[in-house]
Motif scaffolding. Sequence first.
Motif, mmCIF file in Angstrom:
data_model
loop_
_atom_site.group_PDB
_atom_site.id
_atom_site.type_symbol
_atom_site.label_atom_id
_atom_site.label_comp_id
_atom_site.label_asym_id
_atom_site.label_seq_id
_atom_site.Cartn_x
_atom_site.Cartn_y
_atom_site.Cartn_z
ATOM 1 N N ILE A 275 0.833 -1.203 0.000
ATOM 2 C CA ILE A 275 0.000 0.000 0.000
ATOM 3 C C ILE A 275 0.866 1.252 0.000
ATOM 4 O O ILE A 275 0.591 2.226 -0.732
ATOM 5 C CB ILE A 275 -0.949 -0.013 1.213
ATOM 6 N N TYR A 276 1.924 1.239 0.798
ATOM 7 C CA TYR A 276 2.816 2.397 0.883
ATOM 8 C C TYR A 276 3.493 2.669 -0.462
ATOM 9 O O TYR A 276 3.540 3.812 -0.935
ATOM 10 C CB TYR A 276 3.866 2.157 1.962
ATOM 11 N N GLN A 277 3.993 1.607 -1.114
ATOM 12 C CA GLN A 277 4.676 1.778 -2.391
ATOM 13 C C GLN A 277 3.709 2.242 -3.482
ATOM 14 O O GLN A 277 4.060 3.085 -4.312
ATOM 15 C CB GLN A 277 5.346 0.465 -2.796
ATOM 16 N N SER A 278 2.487 1.702 -3.478
ATOM 17 C CA SER A 278 1.503 2.135 -4.472
ATOM 18 C C SER A 278 1.136 3.601 -4.278
ATOM 19 O O SER A 278 1.015 4.371 -5.248
ATOM 20 C CB SER A 278 0.245 1.260 -4.377
ATOM 21 N N THR A 279 0.935 4.003 -3.018
ATOM 22 C CA THR A 279 0.593 5.397 -2.738
ATOM 23 C C THR A 279 1.738 6.326 -3.099
ATOM 24 O O THR A 279 1.527 7.416 -3.643
ATOM 25 C CB THR A 279 0.236 5.559 -1.251
ATOM 26 N N LEU A 280 2.964 5.896 -2.828
ATOM 27 C CA LEU A 280 4.120 6.709 -3.191
ATOM 28 C C LEU A 280 4.239 6.837 -4.703
ATOM 29 O O LEU A 280 4.545 7.920 -5.222
ATOM 30 C CB LEU A 280 5.391 6.075 -2.612
ATOM 31 N N GLY A 281 3.957 5.747 -5.430
ATOM 32 C CA GLY A 281 3.971 5.820 -6.883
ATOM 33 C C GLY A 281 2.917 6.776 -7.421
ATOM 34 O O GLY A 281 3.161 7.521 -8.374
ATOM 35 N N LEU A 282 1.725 6.778 -6.781
ATOM 36 C CA LEU A 282 0.682 7.718 -7.183
ATOM 37 C C LEU A 282 1.132 9.153 -6.956
ATOM 38 O O LEU A 282 0.905 10.026 -7.808
ATOM 39 C CB LEU A 282 -0.593 7.438 -6.389
ATOM 40 N N ALA A 283 1.772 9.413 -5.835
ATOM 41 C CA ALA A 283 2.256 10.764 -5.552
ATOM 42 C C ALA A 283 3.294 11.200 -6.582
ATOM 43 O O ALA A 283 3.304 12.350 -7.027
ATOM 44 C CB ALA A 283 2.841 10.825 -4.138
ATOM 45 N N GLN A 284 4.153 10.269 -6.985
ATOM 46 C CA GLN A 284 5.156 10.603 -7.999
ATOM 47 C C GLN A 284 4.497 10.904 -9.342
ATOM 48 O O GLN A 284 4.920 11.818 -10.058
ATOM 49 C CB GLN A 284 6.149 9.450 -8.134
ATOM 50 N N ASP A 285 3.461 10.129 -9.693
ATOM 51 C CA ASP A 285 2.753 10.395 -10.954
ATOM 52 C C ASP A 285 2.084 11.765 -10.940
ATOM 53 O O ASP A 285 2.122 12.496 -11.938
ATOM 54 C CB ASP A 285 1.713 9.307 -11.194
ATOM 55 N N VAL A 286 1.449 12.104 -9.816
ATOM 56 C CA VAL A 286 0.798 13.411 -9.706
ATOM 57 C C VAL A 286 1.823 14.536 -9.829
ATOM 58 O O VAL A 286 1.593 15.543 -10.523
ATOM 59 C CB VAL A 286 0.031 13.513 -8.375
ATOM 60 N N ALA A 287 2.967 14.361 -9.198
ATOM 61 C CA ALA A 287 4.018 15.383 -9.290
ATOM 62 C C ALA A 287 4.525 15.509 -10.725
ATOM 63 O O ALA A 287 4.741 16.623 -11.228
ATOM 64 C CB ALA A 287 5.160 15.030 -8.343
ATOM 65 N N GLY A 288 4.708 14.369 -11.404
ATOM 66 C CA GLY A 288 5.163 14.419 -12.790
ATOM 67 C C GLY A 288 4.177 15.117 -13.700
ATOM 68 O O GLY A 288 4.564 15.919 -14.561
ATOM 69 N N LEU A 289 2.875 14.823 -13.533
ATOM 70 C CA LEU A 289 1.859 15.493 -14.343
ATOM 71 C C LEU A 289 1.811 16.995 -14.047
ATOM 72 O O LEU A 289 1.585 17.813 -14.948
ATOM 73 C CB LEU A 289 0.496 14.858 -14.085
#
Length: 268
Positions: A39-53
Amino acid sequence: MFALSLASVIASVAAAKAKVEEAAGSPILDALQAMATDIYQSTLGLAQDVAGLTFAAPRFSVDVYMWAVAHVRSAPTLAVKVYNGDDSTMNDFTSFAVYAAGVIFCVYVGVVALNLVLVLFTSVKDYFQGYLVLPTKIPIINQKLPELLMALRDDLQVEVFDRVRTFKCDKWIIPLEGQTGKPSLKGAVASLAMAMSACMMLSCAARASIRLPPPPSLPSPRPVNPLRRCAPAIHALVKSGADKAGAEAIAYTVGTALGLQYLAKQAA
């Protein structure tokens, strides 16, 4: 607001993961730790995607501006071609009509299906709502959970299960036809019937000449213009004159489209 919510979710997951890591190793805690890590890794990946966009937004805005300027500059030339009845431009328009009909229909179907799936999910969830409360005691021995597991249980109950329990779908998501109220099969039938009939009439029986290969003793048929494969039959009739097969295709298509509208009104 979204960034703060996302940050709070990441912090909650990280705190739960840290609590699990503090405990001594055991099969149950190892399984919980693995889930918390995922869950932590998935949420961190989502945060990275949002930052990239977010950082890519300025470049995307510039690209959109350049695209719009290019189309504005080509508008006078396009207007002249339309006025002169340029055959290639007319074929491009009819090809776009067929393309747009397919896109519109698929988007309508996808949005309606999404609403019905959410309604189905909420109905099943409400029926089994009592099972979405995590126990506070160990079954059989009726002993209260240890303090560490109780804290993890509370976090999961509040952040995950309670959110699922309170989830509702009382309104249409993206109401393309201005639907109001809770999504239903009755409303879906009307929307799909209108989308099907409109898209069928928009594409108007795209004319595709399917030819079987000739016998070896006969010459090969003349190749078919690929633009005529995607151009609606009405445009083909206007350009080429009377065509029994094309007229029948239009009649069947328009009749089917109008019949769908009639059936949708009867079912409403």
